[in-house]
Design a protein around this motif. Structure first.
Motif, PDB file in Angstrom:
ATOM      1  N   ARG A  73     -31.043   2.093  29.571  1.00  0.00           N
ATOM      2  CA  ARG A  73     -31.704   1.717  27.943  1.00  0.00           C
ATOM      3  C   ARG A  73     -31.663   2.882  26.933  1.00  0.00           C
ATOM      4  NH1 ARG A  73     -37.632   0.538  26.517  1.00  0.00           N
ATOM      5  NH2 ARG A  73     -37.244  -0.990  24.789  1.00  0.00           N
ATOM      6  N   ARG A  77     -30.100   2.177  23.435  1.00  0.00           N
ATOM      7  CA  ARG A  77     -31.091   2.260  22.455  1.00  0.00           C
ATOM      8  C   ARG A  77     -30.733   3.468  21.366  1.00  0.00           C
ATOM      9  NH1 ARG A  77     -36.033  -0.805  20.980  1.00  0.00           N
ATOM     10  NH2 ARG A  77     -35.614  -2.654  22.569  1.00  0.00           N
ATOM     11  N   ILE A 193     -32.429  -8.282  23.837  1.00  0.00           N
ATOM     12  CA  ILE A 193     -33.417  -7.363  23.206  1.00  0.00           C
ATOM     13  C   ILE A 193     -34.076  -6.262  23.682  1.00  0.00           C
ATOM     14  CG2 ILE A 193     -36.131  -8.047  22.437  1.00  0.00           C
ATOM     15  CD1 ILE A 193     -35.240 -10.952  21.860  1.00  0.00           C
ATOM     16  N   PHE A 194     -33.981  -6.456  25.149  1.00  0.00           N
ATOM     17  CA  PHE A 194     -34.569  -5.037  25.825  1.00  0.00           C
ATOM     18  C   PHE A 194     -33.717  -4.273  25.600  1.00  0.00           C
ATOM     19  CE2 PHE A 194     -35.613  -2.496  29.311  1.00  0.00           C
ATOM     20  CZ  PHE A 194     -37.204  -2.463  29.252  1.00  0.00           C
ATOM     21  N   PHE A 195     -32.450  -4.258  25.583  1.00  0.00           N
ATOM     22  CA  PHE A 195     -31.436  -3.117  25.284  1.00  0.00           C
ATOM     23  C   PHE A 195     -31.252  -2.578  24.017  1.00  0.00           C
ATOM     24  CE2 PHE A 195     -30.011  -5.209  29.345  1.00  0.00           C
ATOM     25  CZ  PHE A 195     -30.191  -4.013  30.184  1.00  0.00           C
ATOM     26  N   GLY A 197     -32.924  -3.989  21.209  1.00  0.00           N
ATOM     27  CA  GLY A 197     -34.262  -4.240  20.294  1.00  0.00           C
ATOM     28  C   GLY A 197     -34.078  -5.418  19.345  1.00  0.00           C
ATOM     29  N   LEU A 198     -35.239  -5.732  18.660  1.00  0.00           N
ATOM     30  CA  LEU A 198     -35.446  -7.117  18.201  1.00  0.00           C
ATOM     31  C   LEU A 198     -34.610  -6.987  16.886  1.00  0.00           C
ATOM     32  CD1 LEU A 198     -37.234  -9.522  19.056  1.00  0.00           C
ATOM     33  CD2 LEU A 198     -38.749  -8.668  17.307  1.00  0.00           C
TER      34      LEU A 198
ATOM     35  N   GLY B  73     -39.423  -8.909  22.921  1.00  0.00           N
ATOM     36  CA  GLY B  73     -39.623  -8.272  22.008  1.00  0.00           C
ATOM     37  C   GLY B  73     -41.023  -7.418  22.291  1.00  0.00           C
ATOM     38  N   ARG B  75     -42.438  -6.828  24.992  1.00  0.00           N
ATOM     39  CA  ARG B  75     -41.951  -5.927  26.395  1.00  0.00           C
ATOM     40  C   ARG B  75     -41.224  -4.557  26.019  1.00  0.00           C
ATOM     41  NH1 ARG B  75     -38.704  -6.092  31.704  1.00  0.00           N
ATOM     42  NH2 ARG B  75     -36.885  -6.968  30.214  1.00  0.00           N
ATOM     43  N   ALA B  76     -40.158  -4.934  25.045  1.00  0.00           N
ATOM     44  CA  ALA B  76     -39.426  -3.991  24.681  1.00  0.00           C
ATOM     45  C   ALA B  76     -39.798  -2.984  23.746  1.00  0.00           C
ATOM     46  CB  ALA B  76     -38.062  -4.465  24.081  1.00  0.00           C
ATOM     47  N   GLY B  77     -41.352  -3.254  23.142  1.00  0.00           N
ATOM     48  CA  GLY B  77     -41.876  -2.422  22.221  1.00  0.00           C
ATOM     49  C   GLY B  77     -41.398  -2.695  20.839  1.00  0.00           C
ATOM     50  N   ASP B  78     -40.585  -3.568  20.446  1.00  0.00           N
ATOM     51  CA  ASP B  78     -40.298  -3.954  19.456  1.00  0.00           C
ATOM     52  C   ASP B  78     -41.128  -4.962  18.471  1.00  0.00           C
ATOM     53  OD1 ASP B  78     -37.799  -2.527  19.176  1.00  0.00           O
ATOM     54  OD2 ASP B  78     -37.011  -4.009  20.623  1.00  0.00           O
ATOM     55  N   LEU B  79     -42.230  -5.453  19.259  1.00  0.00           N
ATOM     56  CA  LEU B  79     -43.163  -6.066  18.366  1.00  0.00           C
ATOM     57  C   LEU B  79     -44.483  -5.698  18.983  1.00  0.00           C
ATOM     58  CD1 LEU B  79     -42.063  -9.931  18.885  1.00  0.00           C
ATOM     59  CD2 LEU B  79     -42.100  -8.373  16.931  1.00  0.00           C
TER      60      LEU B  79
END
Lengths: 710, 314
Positions: A73, A77, A193-195, A197-198, B73, B75-79
């Motif tokens: 990650r 990221r 998304i996890f890798f 980001g949104l 989102g 969980r990943a901390g983006d929201l």
């Protein structure tokens, strides 16, 4: 194209019906035997459960994902932060400029490369974004496109060059590129998304996966196609490998590389819309928000903005690729606005002469301005270095449009800052086509004759095509289907690929996807058959009638670039929530290449062939069915190939409107954030696509060989 | 909406710049998804506007389909937080929410106050008024009697019941139909949008249909639907029964609650009943007004309702 012209000697053979009936007989026999097998086996034969249990592939993938999430990650990221920063800066920069700046930035290259028509279209197109109040979202999409296309071009060219220098690397990369192109985006969007980001960064990564392959392929192809004589000559002059690459091969490959950029842009735009699923803002999000509230008109406006953007980019990058150095005969008046065909009408000539004068005056003014600026900058440069003065002046003088454009932009900025606030697109210029479209759709939904037709189509497709084929494929024993497909591939493509295919089919079965793969195969086949039935006649019509071609062309452009969300809902209103609706939606998306390549195939046939056929006493219809059509078959087969791939790509979207099969599996897996399940079904779709692609390609090759085309 | 997007953007760009300078002040820009149904969007917009007006924070609203991407989102901390999840429609709760056996990366903060109720519905023109084709269709026991009315090309001898559109939702339509001996073919249309589009099309043509739907939902403002009674819900009977009440939640991550207890306190204090929310939904979906404008007006007229939600600051 003359190189590919069919031999005239092939015509009598074609006309005498010297056709090979063995293939048809084999096909018939195959179907008959398969029907017998189906009856004899009695009912469905699913893939053996024990094998499925022995391969818990979904679990393996999910464990691998977890491991990657824990260990990689920081790396992903890091990338996404850089990409996200670039995206946000570009978007913010574009948003903060007064609106005419963006118009100038897009219209000037259109004018310079594509001429007056493209320039006008571009300026109307860009203003349309503002007029339907989608300026901001269009800019979001533009920024996402800009950054991702740049990344694609940068990585794609490098990888393409490596491919062209190393056969083994090319062979290794090829299946990877195939998979990148046909793997449904829904498989990797949510895990991204996890890798990454949104929103933007993830969307850019997804776009790179999808839109990179043509860039690599066409760079590689372009470099490999450089003529051996030229390489030889360069070598004789003592060029080093590096010089050979940068001074000979890459410049020679530029047309092909530019075509790669064009393809990459178009594919990137398609994915930029889907990226709304992971929070990427832009036109896609606008369309999605409208369509979830069933606001068809609103979503259509958004869709139209995307179509306009696609057409602008497509035409502009195609125009950059065109050879603009052709010499015009003296006294020839090139029509810039009206069709050249009208040049015998005096009124049209008057208009065009006026336009020509204006065009030349503006061009002259631009050049003069550029010269002036060049002198000025040259004088400044002279303070530093004498030789730089000449270089700077010459550089400016050659780029009349660019220099004038920069001056215009500067002027707009100065006016905006000091004289008159320009700012956003003026509200008074806003228009709306939502209501009329909503009204048309609402009226058609309840218009009995129209609904009678749609329901008739639905019944015909379901009862006579889809339901029987579904049953046929599902009830055939799996080992029989696998064996048969293996055999066909072996005969058509070769033993190596046949073994790969059979192993792949076994994999599909072991992943517990056998039955739904058959559903997908049935749905795709039915869609492709309908595309052929509609597309071939339309293609022939366009080849014979310029008017029809001109009417049809923008419709096809729209069908290919309009986001599917926009028409899914009207199709559902008209055809109802049933499997046929998914088929109709697939046909809308996959039909254009069928039509286009039929037109191309027939249009490419040299005139003398028509003549020869006529001298043998052939009538128009006879010429068409006995001569032209067979000669166009290689091109039509290429159309079938493209249609198959697009129909399979659409399988990822049709689950939104009751589509079944692997696409639904992918979609359901996305809904439960189950990466493993989605990936398995995605691999299923990819395998189908690759097998069908190779099959149709090899049939096309055989057909070409039979006609003496290559 | 346009203006809001722009401020959001500016704010985010500002935050990005500050983040580059790694100052903690960057944290007061929150990110939240805009739900793709009006109710969820209203709930969140009220919270956003209170945060912006009263508590000096800024919120970036992200338009995206509700569903797994929102969970990922978060969980990943983006929201940072999201509004109005309906547990029975959440397809990922088993993966992320502790109460449902998940890994705890997402936390349900507090109930919204809105209670969802699912059921099977038929259009009113089918059961009432002159020329109604099924005047006696009242409960599940009448469904089989009218199955011919709902037959289609694809459903064979059975009637067609438009079931829950997404297979991952907890509808258990198949168990229910089997348990109640419904002679119906259950059709799953794949997405919520397709589900409502199908209902709207059938309704416009005045065709008979029986379909899954729930309340509160904006579709009831467009289509006049009547519920078909099911056996009452009980834990033992489920799923061969009516649906249980769906208590909806506002949610986010545990770490966000630790970092911003004041924001989560506001979210925890927030309550809104079905009827209160319905009024706002009507203004947006029926009168066609803008979400932010409607919420702004509501805040102005209902200060006594929301003022107590705002936690003491300082």
């Amino acid at each position: 194209m003359a190189r590919h012209a069919p031999r005239v000697s092939a015509i009598p053979r074609l006309m005498l019906g010297g056709r090979d009936w063995t293939l048809a007989a084999l096909l018939l026999a195959g179907v008959a035997i398969s029907l017998l097998v189906m009856k004899a086996s009695g009912g469905a034969h699913p893939f053996p459960e024990d094998v499925v249990r022995a391969f818990p592939m979904v679990e393996w993938v999910n464990q691998a994902e977890k491991w990657l999430q824990e260990h990689f990650r920081w790396f992903t990221r890091g990338i996404s932060e850089a990409v996200g920063w670039a995206l946000e800066s570009l978007e913010l920069f574009l948003l903060l400029q007064p609106w005419p700046v963006l118009v100038i930035v897009l219209v000037l290259p259109a004018l310079a490369y594509g001429g007056l028509r493209l320039g006008l279209f571009t300026s109307f197109g860009v203003m349309f974004w503002g007029a339907v109040d989608m300026w901001d979202v269009a800019i979001s999409t533009l920024s996402l496109m800009g950054v991702s296309v740049l990344l694609c071009v940068a990585t794609g060219t490098v990888l393409g060059i490596v491919c062209s220098q190393n056969d083994r690397f090319e062979a290794m990369l090829r299946p990877v590129l195939d998979a990148m192109q046909v793997m449904p985006a829904f498989v990797y969007l949510v895990p991204a998304i996890f890798f990454f980001g949104l929103g933007g960064p993830s969307a850019a990564m997804a776009i790179i996966i999808y839109a990179l392959p043509p860039m690599i392929r066409l760079t590689n192809l372009g470099i490999r196609q450089v003529s051996p004589q030229m390489i030889e000559a360069a070598r004789a002059f003592g060029a080093t490998p590096m010089q050979m690459l940068t001074k000979v091969q890459i410049p020679q490959a530029m047309p092909s590389i530019r075509l790669g950029v064009n393809q990459t842009i178009m594919m990137a735009l398609a994915l930029a819309v889907l990226a709304t699923f992971i929070g990427a803002e832009g036109l896609g999000a606008e369309v999605w928000r409208a369509i979830t509230r069933l606001k068809v008109g609103h979503s259509f406006e958004g869709g139209l903005c995307i179509v306009i953007m696609a057409v602008i980019f497509d035409r502009m990058s195609a125009a950059m690729n065109r050879d603009r150095t052709r010499a015009l005969p003296a006294g020839f008046l090139e029509f810039r606005l009206l069709p050249q065909k009208w040049d015998s009408h005096p009124a049209a000539r008057v208009v065009e002469i006026g336009i020509d004068r204006a065009w030349n005056t503006v061009g002259g003014a631009c050049t003069a301005t550029a010269r002036g600026v060049g002198r000025l900058l040259g004088a400044l440069a002279a303070l530093v270095d004498r030789s730089m003065q000449i270089r700077v002046s010459a550089w400016c003088a050659r780029r009349g449009f660019l220099v004038t454009g920069l001056i215009l932009i500067a002027a707009v900025l100065v006016i905006d800052a000091h004289l008159l606030r320009i700012g956003d697109f003026p509200r008074e210029w806003e228009i709306s086509i939502r209501e009329p479209i909503d009204k048309v759709v609402a009226d058609l939904t309840v218009y009995p004759p129209f609904i009678a037709v749609t329901q008739w189509i639905r019944a015909a497709v379901y009862l006579y095509l889809l339901a029987p084929l579904d049953r046929f494929l599902v009830e055939l024993p799996w080992f029989y289907v696998a064996g048969l497909v293996g055999l066909i591939v072996w005969r058509s493509v070769g033993l190596g690929f046949a073994i790969v295919t059979t192993v792949a089919l076994f994999f599909v079965g072991a992943a517990d996807l056998w039955t739904i793969t058959m559903y997908t195969l049935a749905g795709t086949t039915v869609s492709v058959v309908i595309c052929m039935v509609i597309g071939i006649p339309l293609g022939i019509a366009a080849a014979h009638s310029r008017v029809w071609d001109a009417i049809q062309r923008p419709v096809l452009d729209t069908m290919q670039t309009m986001p599917a969300f926009v028409y899914l809902i009207p199709v559902l209103f008209f055809f109802g929530g049933n499997p046929t609706t998914a088929i109709i939606a697939t046909v809308i998306y996959a039909l254009p290449p069928m039509i286009r390549l039929t037109t191309l195939g027939i249009g490419q046939i040299p005139l003398e062939i028509d003549e020869v056929a006529r001298s043998f006493g052939s009538r128009t219809l006879q010429t068409l069915t006995k001569v032209k059509f067979p000669l166009a078959i290689p091109s039509i087969m290429l159309g079938v190939n493209q249609t198959v791939i697009m129909a399979l790509a659409m399988q990822a979207i049709t689950p939104l409107v009751a589509g079944l099969g692997l696409g639904k599996e992918v979609y359901d897996a996305m809904n439960t954030a189950n990466t493993g399940r989605g990936l398995m079904a995605g691999i299923g779709i990819t395998l189908l696509a690759i097998v069908l692609d190779r099959l149709t390609q090899s049939w096309t090759r055989q057909q070409r060989a039979a006609l003496g085309l290559s | 909406m346009k203006a809001l997007n722009r401020t959001g953007l500016l704010a985010s760009a500002g935050a990005a710049l500050i983040a580059l300078g790694s100052t903690p002040a960057a944290a007061d820009l929150f990110k939240s998804p805009v739900a793709d149904w009006t109710g969820g969007a209203v709930t969140c917009e009220i919270i956003h506007q209170i945060l912006e007006r009263e508590m000096g924070h800024r919120v970036k609203r992200i338009t995206m389909p509700s569903g797994p991407a929102v969970s990922e989102g978060l969980r990943a901390g983006d929201l940072d937080y999201a509004c109005e999840t309906w547990p029975s429609y959440s397809t990922t709760k088993e993966k992320y929410v502790t109460e449902f056996g998940g890994d705890g990366s997402i936390r349900y903060y507090a109930p919204v106050g809105v209670i969802g109720q699912s059921g099977y519905y038929v259009p009113r023109y089918l059961v009432e008024g002159e020329g109604a084709l099924a005047p006696d269709l009242k409960t599940w026991e009448d469904l089989n009697r009218y199955k011919d009315l709902f037959k289609t090309l694809e459903s064979g001898d059975k009637g067609r019941l438009i079931a829950c559109p997404v297979s991952a939702w907890e509808c258990k339509d198949h168990d229910r139909a089997a348990g109640l001996d419904l002679e119906y073919e259950l059709v799953e249309l794949g997405s919520e949008t397709a589900h409502w589009a199908e209902l709207k099309g059938l309704y416009a043509r005045k065709e008979p249909f029986v379909a899954y739907a729930w309340e509160p939902h904006w579709i009831h403002a467009t289509l006049d639907l009547v519920e078909v009674e099911l056996p009452p819900y009980s834990e033992e009977a489920w799923p061969v029964s009516d649906w249980p009440e769906d208590v909806t939640y506002n949610y986010g991550t545990p770490s966000f609650e630790e970092e911003h207890p004041d924001v989560v306190a506001l979210i925890r204090n927030f309550r809104m009943s079905n009827s209160e929310q319905a009024e706002l939904i009507l203004a947006i979906d029926v009168d066609g007004r803008d979400l932010d404008e409607v919420v702004e007006e509501w805040l102005e007229n209902n200060e006594e309702v929301w003022r107590p939600w705002v936690p003491d600051q300082g």
